[in-house]
Design an enzyme around this catalytic site. Structure first.
Site, PDB file in Angstrom:
ATOM      1  N   GLU A  14       0.919  -1.412   0.020  1.00  0.00           N
ATOM      2  CA  GLU A  14      -0.059  -0.095  -0.083  1.00  0.00           C
ATOM      3  C   GLU A  14       0.910   1.288   0.057  1.00  0.00           C
ATOM      4  OE1 GLU A  14      -0.463  -2.592   2.164  1.00  0.00           O
ATOM      5  OE2 GLU A  14      -2.638  -3.260   1.881  1.00  0.00           O
ATOM      6  N   PHE A  64     -12.449  -7.886  13.944  1.00  0.00           N
ATOM      7  CA  PHE A  64     -11.032  -8.386  13.092  1.00  0.00           C
ATOM      8  C   PHE A  64     -10.577  -7.058  12.125  1.00  0.00           C
ATOM      9  CE2 PHE A  64      -9.123 -10.268   9.127  1.00  0.00           C
ATOM     10  CZ  PHE A  64      -8.045 -10.639   9.735  1.00  0.00           C
ATOM     11  N   GLN A  65      -9.530  -6.698  12.326  1.00  0.00           N
ATOM     12  CA  GLN A  65      -8.886  -5.487  11.510  1.00  0.00           C
ATOM     13  C   GLN A  65      -9.688  -4.160  11.687  1.00  0.00           C
ATOM     14  OE1 GLN A  65      -8.128  -6.776   7.524  1.00  0.00           O
ATOM     15  NE2 GLN A  65      -5.951  -7.276   7.893  1.00  0.00           N
ATOM     16  N   ARG A 124      22.741  21.857   1.183  1.00  0.00           N
ATOM     17  CA  ARG A 124      23.416  20.675   1.016  1.00  0.00           C
ATOM     18  C   ARG A 124      23.240  19.997  -0.506  1.00  0.00           C
ATOM     19  NH1 ARG A 124      22.982  15.192   4.745  1.00  0.00           N
ATOM     20  NH2 ARG A 124      24.522  13.901   3.324  1.00  0.00           N
ATOM     21  N   VAL A 184      15.182   9.246  -2.768  1.00  0.00           N
ATOM     22  CA  VAL A 184      15.827   9.886  -1.583  1.00  0.00           C
ATOM     23  C   VAL A 184      17.372   9.696  -1.205  1.00  0.00           C
ATOM     24  CG1 VAL A 184      15.761  10.535   0.807  1.00  0.00           C
ATOM     25  CG2 VAL A 184      13.658  10.740  -0.438  1.00  0.00           C
ATOM     26  N   PHE A 235      24.106   9.264   1.992  1.00  0.00           N
ATOM     27  CA  PHE A 235      23.680  10.428   2.596  1.00  0.00           C
ATOM     28  C   PHE A 235      23.665  10.546   4.072  1.00  0.00           C
ATOM     29  CE2 PHE A 235      20.418  13.800   3.402  1.00  0.00           C
ATOM     30  CZ  PHE A 235      20.746  14.683   2.199  1.00  0.00           C
ATOM     31  N   ILE A 236      23.493   9.450   4.794  1.00  0.00           N
ATOM     32  CA  ILE A 236      23.491   9.615   6.415  1.00  0.00           C
ATOM     33  C   ILE A 236      25.132   9.596   6.666  1.00  0.00           C
ATOM     34  CG2 ILE A 236      22.495   8.409   8.304  1.00  0.00           C
ATOM     35  CD1 ILE A 236      20.421   9.576   6.441  1.00  0.00           C
ATOM     36  N   GLU A 259      26.585  12.575   6.949  1.00  0.00           N
ATOM     37  CA  GLU A 259      26.139  13.265   8.076  1.00  0.00           C
ATOM     38  C   GLU A 259      26.955  12.854   9.304  1.00  0.00           C
ATOM     39  OE1 GLU A 259      21.715  14.542   6.769  1.00  0.00           O
ATOM     40  OE2 GLU A 259      21.891  12.697   8.303  1.00  0.00           O
TER      41      GLU A 259
END
Ligand SMILES: CC(=O)OP(=O)(O)O
Length: 603
Positions: free
Chosen positions: A55, A117-118, A261, A390, A475-476, A479
């Site tokens: 989803e 249920f759900q 950046r 990303v 990317f991280i 950082e």
């Protein structure tokens, strides 16, 4: 009395969607959304149900549709887990201001409120992300609520959620004209217009300024020619936000590119020295960093009054549509003589572009991301659509994608959700079956949604997937490197994406040497021309692009000095500008102060 014609409420809802021009609905089945699935089957000649494999992908595809076309995207999910999975995409729509409708299943009314249920109360969960968020209470109101939800999504440029108890869609209701779409003709909503006095005041402010800069966002719409004319007339450099990439010509020499950046060097340097920033239809998530580094006057021009002052205190504001403002400014302004600051900025940018070009030229050894972009630029058709995921690919696409006017790039900009690339490409290819579509993603982002290669296969969508693999969340990593901490938790296991693709029915290609790149991209073109999807996995190095955001300015003994930020020096050891440039193969780059001196710009 003549008996009224009837229609199932769910089918009536589909007819409303059709009347608004919806051609594709992205989602995944569940028991509580069966009446909607049934209606999709009944209406399958007029509206296509696209079965994605998660989803989240469906919601992001709906967002991708809205970003690529400007028209409402529609997604659905079942009660409970299906609903929860939609949230990621819906937040992306909210953050980047695009119209999306989410149809959410609910258990039948007879089971509601019995802890069935759900079943769970869905309204609170969507209350933050959606501007319009309703549970349908009667079969008769279902088409009306959906019609209203679409109208609200367009009005708010945001998310509408309609929760439908499953039994409701199956009920026969009177077949009456439900849609208000025909009342929404193509005439644009009235737009606010700058007054002569406002524009004259701004022109006076520009005259008083020494180093004015336009900061232009997606609010520029299709007014780039007017903007370029005005920038040249007033001799003002233009910095753009990420969402404006492709909306202001990359080849316009006054275009400094994006800032902070994910930036071009010139954009950051121009921002670092400006004394007047004129934001035009711009939403800038890094304002808190970039707009606060030094004193300047700030003017905001926006068609939404509620946005005034959100990024910086205002010295002046103009409530106006960008096109109307530009028309008036062109009419009321005079051609200015050549400005030394504008000349210096343009030459600085030219220098930066030459640097980027030189990086793309490598033809052997371990492939780097720059050569990947050279190949993308080489094969990209004039109206290609790029869905960019990303991570470092955002920075690299801003820098290296050489966009032509007919091309379009979409990203998850403010929410920056990993896994946008493939869903965005699926939606772009459905919306524009004749156009070439790219998904450009890193190995981390792609592996969050890669099951949906099956969707490319199922629907024969000839998307070109370019995966840059370096077994890191780069990317991280950058950082973490700048925080002086050890790299932790960011190494990701290598995967044979070529084999994964093949196993899912998508032609896979792997590249391990730069010299293989041209043939790989030619093969990708041949595959997609034959109507099949393709994936190129390029095993790039972990090289970092130059962090131009570390370039700072200060006054010393009455002279402007450019230097590398204290934070970077602390993390990486102290270095001169020359050493910094050399680290990133950029020895030929000159600091902006060189051009400011050359053109005699005084501070
Ligand atoms: C999120 C992230 O770090 O991705 P990439 O490795 O593509 O830069």
């Amino acid at each position: 009395m003549q008996k009224q014609q009837t229609v199932e409420a769910g089918v009536a809802m589909m007819k409303v969607l059709e009347s608004w021009g919806v051609k594709h609905v992205y989602g995944y089945p569940g028991g509580s959304i069966s009446s909607t699935l049934h209606a999709l089957e009944v209406e399958k000649e007029n509206i296509t149900y696209v079965q994605v494999r998660h989803e989240q992908v469906g919601a992001l595809a709906a967002v991708g549709h809205a970003k690529a076309t400007g028209k409402i995207g529609v997604t659905f999910g079942s009660a409970g887990p299906g609903a929860v999975n939609l949230l990621n995409g819906l937040y992306d729509a909210k953050e980047d201001n695009v119209p999306v409708l989410a149809i959410v299943g609910q258990v039948p009314r007879s089971n509601m409120n019995y802890d069935y249920f759900q079943e769970f109360p869905e309204t609170p969960m969507f209350s933050d992300v959606a501007d319009y968020n309703r549970v349908v209470m009667t079969p008769e109101s279902l088409p009306y609520v959906v019609d209203k939800a679409i109208r609200e999504a367009y009005k708010n440029n945001g998310v509408s959620v309609v929760v439908i108890p499953n039994d409701i869609g199956f009920v026969e209701i009177e077949d009456v004209p439900f849609s208000s779409a025909q009342l929404t003709d193509e005439k644009a909503a009235p737009q606010p217009e700058a007054t002569d006095e406002e524009v004259k005041h701004l022109l006076d402010m520009i005259k008083d300024a020494k180093r004015p800069v336009f900061h232009v966002g997606s609010g520029i719409k299709d007014n780039q020619d007017k903007l370029q004319k005005l920038a040249e007339k007033l001799q003002i450099p233009v910095v753009i936000t990420g969402l404006a990439k492709g909306k202001v010509d990359d080849h316009f020499e006054g275009n400094m590119g994006t800032s902070n950046r994910a930036a071009s060097k010139a954009a950051d340097e121009v921002f670092g020295t400006a004394d007047l920033v004129i934001a035009l239809g711009a939403n800038f998530p890094f304002a808190n960093l970039v707009y606060r580094t030094h004193e300047f006057k700030f003017v905001q021009i926006d068609n939404d009054k509620s946005k005034f002052g959100r990024h910086h205190y205002l010295d002046f504001s103009i409530w106006s549509d960008s096109g109307k403002f530009l028309d008036k400014a062109l009419e009321l302004s005079e051609q200015q003589p050549e400005s030394a600051y504008y000349q210096a900025a343009k030459e600085d940018m030219k220098d930066w572009r030459a640097y980027l070009d030189s990086l793309m030229n490598k033809t052997e050894g371990a492939p780097e991301y720059e050569e990947v972009y050279r190949e993308i630029n080489r094969i990209a058709e004039d109206d290609a659509l790029f869905s960019v995921d990303v991570g470092d690919n955002i920075i690299n696409s801003f820098r290296f994608l050489d966009m032509k006017r007919g091309q379009k790039m979409t990203i998850s900009a403010l929410f920056a959700t990993m896994g946008y690339g493939l869903p965005g490409a699926i939606a772009a290819q459905f919306a524009y079956p004749e156009r070439q579509v790219f998904n450009i993603a890193g190995d981390g982002a792609f592996s969050m949604v890669m099951q949906d290669l099956l969707t490319l296969n199922k629907y024969n969508l000839p998307v070109i997937n370019v995966i840059t693999s370096n077994q890191y969340l780069s990317f991280i990593k950058s950082e973490q490197d700048d925080l002086t901490m050890n790299n932790f938790g960011i190494d990701i296991k290598d995967a044979k994406f070529k084999d994964i693709a093949e196993a899912m029915g998508v032609h896979g290609i792997e590249v391990n040497d730069a010299k293989e790149l041209p043939a790989a991209f030619d093969e990708a073109v041949a595959t997609t021309k034959a109507g099949k999807p393709v994936l190129i996995d390029v095993n790039i190095t972990g090289k970092r692009g130059i962090p131009v955001e570390e370039l700072q300015f200060k006054m010393e003994d009455g002279k402007l000095v450019e230097y590398i930020s204290d934070g970077y020096q602390l993390a990486h050891g102290s270095r001169t500008m020359d050493e910094f440039f050399a680290e990133y193969d950029a020895s030929e780059l000159k600091p902006f102060t060189y051009y400011l001196d050359k053109y005699g710009v005084k501070f």
